[in-house]
Design a protein around this motif. Structure first.
Motif, PDB file in Angstrom:
ATOM      1  N   ARG A   1       7.349  -3.413 -13.893  1.00  0.00           N
ATOM      2  CA  ARG A   1       7.075  -2.639 -12.670  1.00  0.00           C
ATOM      3  C   ARG A   1       5.578  -2.527 -12.400  1.00  0.00           C
ATOM      4  NH1 ARG A   1       9.367   3.065 -11.771  1.00  0.00           N
ATOM      5  NH2 ARG A   1       9.121   3.427 -13.984  1.00  0.00           N
ATOM      6  N   THR A   2       4.768  -2.720 -13.446  1.00  0.00           N
ATOM      7  CA  THR A   2       3.327  -2.485 -13.282  1.00  0.00           C
ATOM      8  C   THR A   2       2.519  -3.782 -13.311  1.00  0.00           C
ATOM      9  OG1 THR A   2       3.416  -1.905 -15.615  1.00  0.00           O
ATOM     10  CG2 THR A   2       3.180  -0.099 -14.077  1.00  0.00           C
TER      11      THR A   2
ATOM     12  N   ALA B   1      -1.078  -5.570 -13.370  1.00  0.00           N
ATOM     13  CA  ALA B   1      -2.018  -4.752 -14.152  1.00  0.00           C
ATOM     14  C   ALA B   1      -1.661  -4.740 -15.637  1.00  0.00           C
ATOM     15  CB  ALA B   1      -2.040  -3.325 -13.601  1.00  0.00           C
TER      16      ALA B   1
ATOM     17  N   LYS C   1       0.971  -0.983 -20.373  1.00  0.00           N
ATOM     18  CA  LYS C   1       0.917   0.033 -19.302  1.00  0.00           C
ATOM     19  C   LYS C   1       0.681   1.429 -19.883  1.00  0.00           C
ATOM     20  CE  LYS C   1       5.835   0.746 -19.254  1.00  0.00           C
ATOM     21  NZ  LYS C   1       7.103   0.787 -18.692  1.00  0.00           N
TER      22      LYS C   1
ATOM     23  N   ASP D   1       5.380   3.932 -11.646  1.00  0.00           N
ATOM     24  CA  ASP D   1       5.459   3.639 -10.217  1.00  0.00           C
ATOM     25  C   ASP D   1       4.049   3.847  -9.647  1.00  0.00           C
ATOM     26  OD1 ASP D   1       6.963   3.768  -7.490  1.00  0.00           O
ATOM     27  OD2 ASP D   1       5.755   5.601  -7.540  1.00  0.00           O
ATOM     28  N   ARG D   2       3.597   2.981  -8.742  1.00  0.00           N
ATOM     29  CA  ARG D   2       2.177   3.070  -8.358  1.00  0.00           C
ATOM     30  C   ARG D   2       1.828   4.394  -7.676  1.00  0.00           C
ATOM     31  NH1 ARG D   2       1.358  -1.184  -3.407  1.00  0.00           N
ATOM     32  NH2 ARG D   2       3.108  -0.434  -2.202  1.00  0.00           N
TER      33      ARG D   2
ATOM     34  N   TYR E   1       1.820   7.078 -10.345  1.00  0.00           N
ATOM     35  CA  TYR E   1       0.630   6.923 -11.195  1.00  0.00           C
ATOM     36  C   TYR E   1      -0.601   7.523 -10.505  1.00  0.00           C
ATOM     37  CZ  TYR E   1      -3.181   4.602 -13.638  1.00  0.00           C
ATOM     38  OH  TYR E   1      -4.345   4.356 -14.334  1.00  0.00           O
ATOM     39  N   LEU E   2      -0.755   7.221  -9.208  1.00  0.00           N
ATOM     40  CA  LEU E   2      -1.916   7.741  -8.482  1.00  0.00           C
ATOM     41  C   LEU E   2      -1.843   9.267  -8.349  1.00  0.00           C
ATOM     42  CD1 LEU E   2      -2.146   4.977  -5.728  1.00  0.00           C
ATOM     43  CD2 LEU E   2      -3.732   5.344  -7.615  1.00  0.00           C
TER      44      LEU E   2
END
Ligand code: G1P
Length: 289
Positions: free
Chosen positions: A16-17, A20, A26, A256-257, A260-261
């Motif tokens: 999912r990541t 990166a 992760k 999940d982006r 994460y943010l």
């Protein structure tokens, strides 16, 4: 019985990541200035856990290195007189006793937990997943250990999940028995929203008894060739009572982006300097967009 051990599975591919997470686990992604895995280990330690059983794999050695003693770095920091940083670095390597177990072929979460069988032995233990971070006054797993002390049975951490996201979770079928505590009648992994038995999704926190190992040893591989922990728990629920606990805290899906943010911002605004600077930066960025 005091729970002394926690299993933390970190062997997954991190699909999912990507990209990166292609070369960096992760779990090593930073949340402000600490990697995700450090928050997870600190949560376990704050709940009285003494030994961390990290279920790891090839390409994930940075995780164990992070918690190891680093003679060279400590020497450099000490010679440069950077005492504050030296203390921070030392603390990380003294957090808990670390045991690393290679999963080899990552065959799912149930298989990862099963890899911890010998290291766990014949005692109850916690499981924490690195995708879920929980910011709470009382550490999430500590809340669950308290419930375990009362019920002396496996506990699954859950939270309310919006309907359009429920297909991403293990979901429990429950009957309420006390404040935030439910008896589990059944569990289903990643159901469609129509098939979901409730809106309570499993987050990556579990308190388990060693009986889960016997069940996992007999859980068949699913369609994707994996052994699921939810399927194991479903089997266990036919053998003994198991419970769900609706955790208290802000939970972030850091795999999940957006999650994460959001998690980064949540921890950043706890620092008064960053809070102020971020407010300005936010206005600046949005103003120019
Ligand atoms: C895993 C579990 C799932 C749980 C989720 C929480 O799924 O299988 O039951 O709801 O973690 O993060 P994954 O996110 O690894 O696909």
């Amino acid at each position: 019985m005091k729970i002394r051990k926690a299993v933390i599975p970190v062997a997954g591919w991190g699909t999912r990541t990507l990209p990166a997470s292609k070369a960096i686990p992760k779990e090593m992604f930073p949340i402000v200035d600490k990697p995700v895995i450090q928050y997870i280990v600190e949560e376990a330690v704050a709940a009285g856990i003494e030994q961390i059983i990290m279920i790891t794999s090839k390409g994930k050695s940075a995780i164990m290195d992070h918690f190891d003693f680093s003679y060279e770095l400590e020497d450099v920091l000490s010679k440069k007189g950077k005492t504050e940083l030296l203390t921070i670095v030392k603390k990380v390597s003294q957090l808990a006793k670390m045991v690393g177990i290679r999963q080899g072929n990552p065959l799912g979460l149930g298989h990862a937990v099963l890899c911890g069988k010998d290291a766990v032995g014949d005692e109850p233990f916690a499981v924490l997943l690195g995708d879920d971070m929980v910011d709470s006054e009382i550490p999430c797993i500590k809340q669950m250990l308290k419930v375990f002390e009362e019920l002396k049975a496996p506990i699954v951490g859950v939270c309310q999940v919006p309907e359009d996201k429920i297909h991403l979770y293990g979901v429990v079928d429950v009957k309420p028995i006390a404040d935030r505590v439910y008896g589990i009648k059944g569990l289903v992994e990643k159901p469609t929203k129509q098939a979901a038995p409730s809106n309570l999704g499993i987050i990556g926190r579990y308190v388990l008894t060693p009986s889960i190992f016997e069940v996992l040893e007999h859980v068949p591989f699913d369609k994707s060739g994996e052994i699921g922990l939810t399927e194991g728990l479903s089997g266990l629920s036919h053998l003994c009572p198991i419970y769900a606990y609706e955790i208290v805290g802000k939970r972030f899906d850091v795999g999940d982006r957006l999650g994460y943010l959001k998690c980064n911002l949540n921890y950043a605004i706890k620092d008064p300097y960053l809070r102020e600077q971020l407010r300005k930066a936010w206005e600046e960025l949005l103003g120019n967009s």
